[in-house]
Design an enzyme around this catalytic site. Structure first.
Site, short mmCIF file in Angstrom:
data_model
loop_
_atom_site.label_atom_id
_atom_site.label_comp_id
_atom_site.label_asym_id
_atom_site.label_seq_id
_atom_site.Cartn_x
_atom_site.Cartn_y
_atom_site.Cartn_z
N HIS A 296 23.21 38.49 41.98
CA HIS A 296 24.05 37.92 43.04
C HIS A 296 23.58 38.45 44.39
CE1 HIS A 296 27.94 36.49 40.86
NE2 HIS A 296 26.85 36.11 40.24
N LYS B 97 31.89 50.85 41.90
CA LYS B 97 30.97 51.99 41.92
C LYS B 97 31.00 52.88 40.67
CE LYS B 97 28.96 51.28 45.76
NZ LYS B 97 28.24 50.10 45.33
N PRO C 10 38.30 50.85 41.41
CA PRO C 10 37.24 49.88 41.10
C PRO C 10 36.86 48.93 42.25
CG PRO C 10 39.30 49.24 40.08
CD PRO C 10 39.54 50.58 40.69
N TYR D 30 36.55 38.66 46.73
CA TYR D 30 37.52 39.74 46.95
C TYR D 30 38.60 39.17 47.85
CZ TYR D 30 34.31 43.20 44.99
OH TYR D 30 33.50 43.92 44.14
C1 PHB Z 1 34.44 43.35 37.23
O1 PHB Z 1 33.75 42.34 37.08
O2 PHB Z 1 35.08 43.84 36.30
C2 PHB Z 1 34.50 43.97 38.59
C3 PHB Z 1 33.69 43.49 39.59
C4 PHB Z 1 33.75 44.05 40.85
C5 PHB Z 1 34.62 45.09 41.10
C6 PHB Z 1 35.42 45.60 40.08
C7 PHB Z 1 35.35 45.04 38.82
O3 PHB Z 1 34.69 45.60 42.35
#
Ligand code: PHB
Ligand code: APR
Length: 400
Positions: free
Chosen positions: A75, A299, A295, A203
């Site tokens: 990505h 990281k 999360p 996000y």
């Molecule tokens: C996930 O795909 O589980 C995931 C992706 C990005 C994040 C946290 C979790 O910031």
């Protein structure tokens, strides 16, 4: 009692322990993994799924990257939906061509476990009463396995046994300092076999709280909602989850969202946590045993990988060159990178989540900060540079 001898006893078969095992194996350094759960349990745990380029490079060095190369999704951007408007961050353009790879931690774990099995390396799954008997003079680990007591005598112990493990807990209180921040909300996560709502991660900062649209493949999605810590997963039906997710999305994403039955649903609390130092005599802590990040910045797994890059390099230097330099610098080097990732994860969490306790002024300031970040190339660069992963140099991890 059965006594085994090895160079490195690795406690824990999560990504940290397995990666270390594979790198030591490639360097010809004898080691044993001791894990308290069953192999099936370890291989099926659902965790996060974003790899920094440096983590992909490390997996390439282990030679366990065939599935990652075949199925990982590179990505080069992410989307941030704030105040109802989507902004794309072109990670590659902002960081001189760097990107991240979508590949589940569950897959990384399975790939490494399979490589271990193929190489016939020693692992004890379902080991009970794991105990660190000594880590200063003559490092020793004991445990029970299939009703027999085992003892491992070794040169070093790698504590890769996660946040609830035995290694950090074995360090006397006056030798260790911990730093912690607990957030007043959790993430409700759903995994479903439906195509992702968009090609890239979204996000979401909304008045109803944070949400994240992620994925594991072109046919499997992973979605999260910020929820109060008091919520119980059994009180969230699939229909309620999808409704709430829709409520936090923009009209275009609402239309595109494909819903379906969840194949996993859970609530995880958010925490920032750091242990200092990360080395105690001949015991090294790595990964979640030493630090936890919320999360939001993706990281956790990547920090475990960078610890292991430093640790494997230090151990290889010790055994191949007789130098203790890497070992002596391990804690300091890790912690420098750890605190930067802690800062970034804390910052992303604050920026994108809704805090019940924040005043209207705090809220306005946060909106202004987000507007600044998204509207300025310098701001976007700061986010992108951290998101793709801060670089680190590892000298001696070349292929055998
Ligand atoms: C996930 O795909 O589980 C995931 C992706 C990005 C994040 C946290 C979790 O910031
Ligand atoms: N004895 C042996 N093994 C143990 C013990 C013990 N006393 N306690 C815990 N373990 C095992 C756990 O069962 C688990 O398999 O140690 C392993 C630790 O693995 P993880 O929790 O996955 O930690 P780590 O390998 O550091 O990986 C970090 O995992 O939680 C995510 O966000 C985190 O992505 C990051 C990654």
């Amino acid at each position: 009692m059965q006594t085994l001898k090895t160079k490195v006893a690795i406690i824990g078969s999560g990504p940290a322990g397995l990666l270390l095992g594979q790198l030591l194996y490639k360097a010809g350094i004898d080691h044993i993994i001791v894990e308290r759960r069953s192999a099936d349990y370890v291989a099926s745990r659902i965790r996060a799924g974003i790899l920094e380029q440096v983590s992909v490079d490390l997996l390439t060095k282990t030679d366990v990257d065939q599935n990652l190369k075949a199925h990982g999704l590179p990505h080069s951007g992410i989307e941030i939906l704030a105040q109802g408007r989507k902004h794309r961050l072109d990670l590659a353009a902002l960081t001189d061509g760097k990107q991240v790879t979508v590949y589940g931690q569950t897959e990384v774990t399975k790939d490494l476990m399979q490589a271990r099995e193929q190489a016939d390396l020693v692992s004890f799954y379902e080991a009970y009463k794991v105990k660190i008997d000594d880590f200063y003079d003559e490092p020793t680990v004991s445990f029970e396995y299939q009703n027999q007591v085992y003892q491992i005598e070794c040169d070093f112990i790698a504590g890769c046994d996660g946040y609830h493990g035995v290694c950090r807990a074995s360090v006397p209180e006056d030798k260790i300092k911990t730093f912690e921040k607990v957030y007043p909300f959790g993430w409700l996560g759903v995994l479903a076999d439906v195509p992702p709502v968009a090609d890239e991660l979204i996000y979401v900062q909304s008045e109803r709280g944070f949400a994240l649209c992620s994925m594991r493949s072109e046919t499997r999605s992973r979605y999260y909602l910020q929820v109060p810590l008091t919520d119980k997963v059994e009180n969230w039906s699939d229909a309620q989850f999808w409704d709430e997710l829709k409520n936090r999305l923009d009209p275009e994403s609402q239309k595109k969202l494909v819903t379906g039955p969840s194949i996993e649903k859970s609530i995880a609390p958010l925490r920032s946590f750091v242990t200092e130092p990360m080395r105690f005599g001949k015991l090294f802590l790595a990964g979640d045993a030493a630090h936890i990040v919320p999360p939001t910045g993706a990281k956790g797994l990547n920090l475990a990988a960078s610890d292991i890059a430093y640790l494997s390099s230090a151990l290889i230097q010790y055994y191949q060159e007789g130098s203790e330099q890497g070992i002596d610098k391990y804690s300091e080097k890790c912690l420098q990178r750890v605190w930067k990732a802690e800062r970034f994860s804390w910052w992303m969490t604050h920026l994108l989540h809704r805090f019940e306790t924040e005043s209207e002024f705090d809220h306005k300031i946060k909106q202004a900060e987000l507007n600044y970040i998204l509207g300025s190339e310098a701001g976007q660069m700061t986010l992108a540079e951290n998101y793709v992963g801060l670089p680190y140099e590892i000298q001696n991890l070349n292929k055998r």
